[in-house]
Design a protein around this motif. Structure first.
Motif, mmCIF file in Angstrom:
data_model
loop_
_atom_site.group_PDB
_atom_site.id
_atom_site.type_symbol
_atom_site.label_atom_id
_atom_site.label_comp_id
_atom_site.label_asym_id
_atom_site.label_seq_id
_atom_site.Cartn_x
_atom_site.Cartn_y
_atom_site.Cartn_z
ATOM 1 N N GLY A 97 55.058 4.481 5.413
ATOM 2 C CA GLY A 97 55.780 3.276 5.005
ATOM 3 C C GLY A 97 57.270 3.407 5.190
ATOM 4 N N GLY A 98 57.793 4.622 4.990
ATOM 5 C CA GLY A 98 59.217 4.839 5.200
ATOM 6 C C GLY A 98 59.638 4.643 6.648
ATOM 7 N N LEU A 99 58.786 5.053 7.587
ATOM 8 C CA LEU A 99 59.092 4.814 9.006
ATOM 9 C C LEU A 99 59.125 3.317 9.315
ATOM 10 N N ALA A 100 58.157 2.595 8.752
ATOM 11 C CA ALA A 100 58.166 1.143 8.942
ATOM 12 C C ALA A 100 59.420 0.529 8.328
ATOM 13 N N LEU A 101 59.796 1.018 7.160
ATOM 14 C CA LEU A 101 61.005 0.501 6.504
ATOM 15 C C LEU A 101 62.245 0.753 7.361
ATOM 16 N N LEU A 102 62.347 1.934 7.949
ATOM 17 C CA LEU A 102 63.507 2.235 8.790
ATOM 18 C C LEU A 102 63.613 1.250 9.948
ATOM 19 N N ALA A 103 62.472 0.987 10.597
ATOM 20 C CA ALA A 103 62.495 0.021 11.700
ATOM 21 C C ALA A 103 62.894 -1.366 11.200
ATOM 22 N N GLY A 104 62.394 -1.761 10.033
ATOM 23 C CA GLY A 104 62.748 -3.065 9.481
ATOM 24 C C GLY A 104 64.212 -3.181 9.133
ATOM 25 N N LEU A 105 64.783 -2.121 8.570
ATOM 26 C CA LEU A 105 66.204 -2.148 8.225
ATOM 27 C C LEU A 105 67.077 -2.220 9.479
ATOM 28 N N ILE A 106 66.667 -1.530 10.541
ATOM 29 C CA ILE A 106 67.426 -1.611 11.791
ATOM 30 C C ILE A 106 67.378 -3.028 12.356
ATOM 31 N N LEU A 107 66.201 -3.645 12.327
ATOM 32 C CA LEU A 107 66.098 -5.028 12.804
ATOM 33 C C LEU A 107 66.940 -5.966 11.943
ATOM 34 N N LEU A 108 66.992 -5.698 10.650
ATOM 35 C CA LEU A 108 67.794 -6.535 9.760
ATOM 36 C C LEU A 108 69.283 -6.417 10.106
ATOM 37 N N MET A 109 69.738 -5.210 10.392
ATOM 38 C CA MET A 109 71.124 -5.032 10.792
ATOM 39 C C MET A 109 71.393 -5.726 12.130
ATOM 40 N N MET A 110 70.443 -5.622 13.058
ATOM 41 C CA MET A 110 70.609 -6.295 14.346
ATOM 42 C C MET A 110 70.702 -7.808 14.170
ATOM 43 N N ALA A 111 69.874 -8.354 13.288
ATOM 44 C CA ALA A 111 69.930 -9.792 13.034
ATOM 45 C C ALA A 111 71.280 -10.195 12.458
ATOM 46 N N ALA A 112 71.823 -9.351 11.568
ATOM 47 C CA ALA A 112 73.134 -9.665 10.993
ATOM 48 C C ALA A 112 74.222 -9.620 12.058
ATOM 49 N N VAL A 113 74.163 -8.649 12.960
ATOM 50 C CA VAL A 113 75.156 -8.554 14.034
ATOM 51 C C VAL A 113 75.041 -9.752 14.973
ATOM 52 N N GLN A 114 73.802 -10.129 15.315
ATOM 53 C CA GLN A 114 73.608 -11.290 16.183
ATOM 54 C C GLN A 114 74.117 -12.575 15.526
ATOM 55 N N ALA A 115 74.120 -12.604 14.203
ATOM 56 C CA ALA A 115 74.625 -13.787 13.497
ATOM 57 C C ALA A 115 76.144 -13.803 13.403
ATOM 58 N N GLY A 116 76.818 -12.779 13.969
ATOM 59 C CA GLY A 116 78.269 -12.770 13.984
ATOM 60 C C GLY A 116 78.909 -11.840 12.989
ATOM 61 N N GLU A 117 78.135 -11.097 12.223
ATOM 62 C CA GLU A 117 78.702 -10.178 11.242
ATOM 63 C C GLU A 117 79.172 -8.903 11.940
ATOM 64 N N PRO A 118 80.359 -8.384 11.648
ATOM 65 C CA PRO A 118 80.813 -7.131 12.258
ATOM 66 C C PRO A 118 79.888 -5.972 11.897
ATOM 67 N N SER A 132 66.906 -16.182 12.319
ATOM 68 C CA SER A 132 66.889 -15.219 13.418
ATOM 69 C C SER A 132 65.457 -14.955 13.887
ATOM 70 N N PRO A 133 65.245 -14.764 15.189
ATOM 71 C CA PRO A 133 63.901 -14.383 15.674
ATOM 72 C C PRO A 133 63.463 -13.010 15.186
ATOM 73 N N LEU A 134 64.397 -12.211 14.695
ATOM 74 C CA LEU A 134 64.052 -10.887 14.170
ATOM 75 C C LEU A 134 63.608 -10.927 12.715
ATOM 76 N N TYR A 135 63.662 -12.110 12.087
ATOM 77 C CA TYR A 135 63.338 -12.194 10.663
ATOM 78 C C TYR A 135 61.897 -11.773 10.378
ATOM 79 N N THR A 136 60.961 -12.328 11.135
ATOM 80 C CA THR A 136 59.541 -12.050 10.859
ATOM 81 C C THR A 136 59.202 -10.573 11.027
ATOM 82 N N PRO A 137 59.515 -9.941 12.179
ATOM 83 C CA PRO A 137 59.181 -8.513 12.274
ATOM 84 C C PRO A 137 59.931 -7.660 11.257
ATOM 85 N N ALA A 138 61.184 -8.002 10.968
ATOM 86 C CA ALA A 138 61.930 -7.224 9.983
ATOM 87 C C ALA A 138 61.287 -7.328 8.612
#
Length: 787
Positions: free
Chosen positions: A167-188, A208-214
């Protein structure tokens, strides 16, 4: 300053010598650490409703990662539970282990786990949060397996680590996608990984299209950590751990980590149909399945474990609903459950410590011998059953009212809660009364009251549940609204009362609660005659449960790994090369063709005669090495290929590489010439299919290396790098040969590492050659060794 709350991590190593010297008294001494931090935290609470205490240190600045901590109402609520219950657990551990071995190690690991949980709830950076998330998994693995001489404890620890680690590995991937979604939304990037920043970006993140997988990956991490069906089996299995570990990890802290994570991310990711449907489904199924499974258990700790699973499902349902009423119910139920369940786990440890068994069918009549334990058990069990005026009653009432806000979904959830709570009431009464008021059976030991260190925890927690129930203002005017406000993102008021007057909502909740109590009491009285049947039914169902699926999956994984290892690593170098080359081709073939083919087709340069001759020599030497069965011819062909490549390097202005290649080829030929008499004859491939497969792999590997060179050549190299190296070679390195300067000066550490590797390999080879031909002396027989 929030960083001060991480002091248990620093104190943990000191606990080993303290435990070794003070033994049973070390629990009292070490408990001063969380008690002091608890006092410090209480001084910070008045300022939390209006803001948060923040601390930050740069960590990986280029990646936007900082060691950021933030103490708000939600974090403070969890810190109070972690520190308060943790102090009582340390004292309890001193009495539980006594002067036995391992006291220092157990206390040190408990403190390390305490620090990891504090870091998890305080983290404001996603990377920092994940760091502490994994640290809780590692420390819990050590705690569950602290009785390392017991195979069942080792297996339970490994099971918990594998489930929560996956579950921790899945969480890591989800957190990375969440950060990517924030960057794509214009956040530094510097703030895209901050939980406090993500809270205000809900609209952009949900769109964001990354919302569902994240979200799916983050929920996967949360449900494994918080033991939701079908990942719930690791928690009852972890009851092989000592009772202090069970009381701390599996009632108040670790299993609540997934609940905390989803509560923390609710403002950023919640209030969507996917959020509601996914989390409430996990919670409802877990709520009912855990309570039903508890009916088939006779071990006190396993009963408490399955009812904990059911309670975690209740918390998940409340987070899935996400309304203000649900958040209030979550905060109250979270604290109430931690108080009564930690107390009951310690009661189970007292009974096991005194009577030598936790089997409720054998226990009875202990109230005369263990009156203080019996009193704490009764009060905590009544809180678990939701009886007024205990704090558990308020948690149950608010939970019912939160579900009344929904129509169809609320009706379904109320039905599920009705059945689950009835089972919870029945098992609470079993835990609180059977060991003390039934007729006693044969016990392995003569029972006695627990010492003060083991009584303090359950008595204090049971009394705390009663006191907060009688005086709910202690909660709804302090930490309660601060925690709910931190999740809701706005100021929220709480007004907890044992009686809210005559109004439709209150009367409906009271009616449902009364019906639940009646059904729970009916189940409790019927269990006297049904219990053996429910236990037998649980044993019949067990082979088809999630725990059995885990065992089958783990056994299959190990068997598959054994089979694959036997097929791949058969001791033949040819097989090793084949596996490496085929796997590499499968991974890089398509990307290489896409990147290098335009460069290959665009090349229009004509070839010179000497280039054609040298290329023919290279190809001819390679063909000679492939087609012959004579090792001498193979050495000759490979030498011709190497010398021809050296000439090509010399022609193209790389004399250093040419000299190096010629020296290597010459040394290789000389070494092979010395070893030639000792090498076996080359065995050609037997079948036409093997020959064709080998030829295909060889040609594919050659084409891959060719395309790789073309792809590298097509990459635009910044010209300033070459200029700076050339300009610095003479004044800084005092050398005009830029290649040598780079290897010896600018990349000296890399060169040193390569030399070290070659030197170590040479020493190992020399040792193997020295051992060759020697006869190793046989081991002495036991009787000879003693002479």
């Amino acid at each position: 300053m929030p960083a001060l709350l991480l002091i248990p991590l620093l104190v943990a190593p000191v606990a080993v010598p303290v435990g070794g010297r003070l033994r049973a008294a070390s629990g009292w001494v070490l408990a001063l650490v969380p008690l002091a931090l608890l006092g410090y935290l209480l001084t910070l609470l008045p300022g939390l409703p209006d803001g948060a205490a923040v601390a930050e240190w740069p960590w990986l600045a280029d990646l936007g990662v900082s060691f950021a901590l933030r103490l708000d109402g939600l974090a403070a609520l969890f810190c109070l539970l972690i520190l308060g219950i943790g102090a009582l657990i340390l004292i309890y551990a001193g009495g539980y282990v006594g002067d036995g071995p391992g006291m220092g190690r157990l206390c040190a690991t408990l403190l390390a786990f305490m620090g990891a949980m504090l870091g998890l709830v305080l983290a404001d950076d996603l990377v920092t949060l994940f760091l502490f998330w994994e640290l809780t998994s590692i420390t819990s693995f050590l705690l569950i397996g602290s009785r390392n001489e017991d195979k069942s404890a080792r297996d339970a620890a490994l099971q918990a680590l594998l489930v929560t680690g996956a579950g921790g590995l899945a969480l890591l991937a989800g957190l990375i996608l969440l950060m990517m979604a924030a960057v794509q939304a214009g956040e530094p990037l510097s703030s895209a990984g901050r939980l406090s920043t993500l809270t205000g970006m809900r609209e952009a993140l949900v769109a964001s299209p990354l919302y569902t997988p994240a979200l799916l990956l983050i929920v996967a991490g949360a449900v494994t950590k918080s033991a939701q069906v079908p990942f719930h089996f690791w928690l009852p299995g972890a009851m092989a751990a000592p009772t202090p570990v069970s009381a701390y990890l599996h009632s108040a802290t670790m299993v609540k980590a997934g609940v905390y994570l989803l509560a923390r991310l609710l403002p950023a990711l919640g209030s969507t149909p996917l959020w509601h449907g996914l989390i409430t489904t996990f919670g409802a199924v877990t709520m009912l399945a855990g309570a039903a499974a508890a009916l088939g258990q006779r071990d006190l700790k396993r009963i408490l474990a399955y009812t904990t699973v059911s309670a975690l499902g209740t918390l998940m349902v409340l987070i899935g609903l996400g309304t203000e009423a649900a958040l209030k119910a979550m905060a109250v139920f979270l604290v109430a459950h931690a108080l009564y369940k930690a107390a009951l786990f310690m009661v189970a440890g007292n009974i096991d410590h005194a009577a030598g068994t936790r089997d409720v069918t054998r226990l009875g009549g202990l109230w005369r011998i263990m009156p203080a334990t019996a009193l704490a058990a009764c009060v905590a069990a009544l809180s678990m059953a939701g009886a007024p005026p205990l704090f558990g009653f308020l948690g149950k009432e608010l939970t019912i009212k939160a579900k009344l806000d929904y129509e169809l979904l609320g009706a379904i959830l109320i039905l599920v809660a009705f059945l689950a709570n009835a089972c919870q009431i029945a098992m609470a009464l079993v835990v609180g009364t059977w060991p003390f008021f039934r007729r006693r059976g044969e016990l392995p030991e003569h029972p006695h009251e627990a010492p003060l260190a083991m009584l303090l925890g359950p008595v204090v927690l049971a009394v705390a549940g009663l006191f907060v129930g009688l005086v709910p203002e202690m909660f709804d005017r302090t930490i309660g609204p601060a925690a709910v406000s931190a999740v809701a993102g706005r100021a929220v008021e709480m007004k907890l009362k044992l009686w809210h007057g005559l109004n439709p909502v209150a009367l409906t909740a009271v009616g449902i609660s009364a019906l639940t109590t009646v059904l729970g009491l009916w189940l409790y009285f019927r269990l006297h005659t049904w219990f053996e049947h429910t236990v037998a039914a649980a044993h019949r169902v067990a082979p088809f449960g999630a725990a059995r699926a885990y065992q089958v999956g783990l056994s299959g994984l190990l068997a598959g790994a054994t089979w694959l290892t036997g097929r791949v690593q058969d001791g033949r170098l040819r097989r090793y090369l084949l596996v490496v080359l085929v796997f590499t081709l499968a991974v890089v073939a398509v990307p290489l063709v896409r990147s290098a083919w335009p460069t290959f087709t665009a090349s229009q340069r004509s070839l010179y005669a000497h280039e054609v001759v040298l290329a023919a020599m290279v190809v001819g030497g390679a063909l000679l090495a492939v087609c012959t069965v004579s090792r001498l011819a193979v050495i000759t062909g490979l030498g011709a290929t190497g010398w021809s490549l050296g000439l090509l390097f010399a022609i193209y202005g790389a004399p250093d590489l040419a000299i190096t290649l010629v020296l290597v080829e010459t040394l290789t030929v000389v070494l092979f010439a010395f070893l030639l008499p000792h090498l076996p004859r080359i065995e050609p491939l037997r079948t036409r299919g093997q020959q064709l497969a080998a030829a295909a792999v060889a040609l594919g590997s050659g084409a891959m290396m060719t395309l790789l060179v073309l792809a590298v050549a097509a990459v635009g190299r910044p010209p300033h790098v070459s200029r700076e190296l050339v300009a610095a070679s003479v004044p800084e390195a005092h050398g005009r040969n830029i290649v040598n300067v780079i290897l010896v000066d600018f990349r000296a550490l890399d060169t040193l590492g390569e030399i070290t590797v070659v030197a170590v390999a040479g020493v190992g080879l020399y040792a193997l050659l020295r051992l060759r031909g020697r006869r190793v002396a046989p081991a002495l027989a036991p009787q000879e060794a003693g002479q």
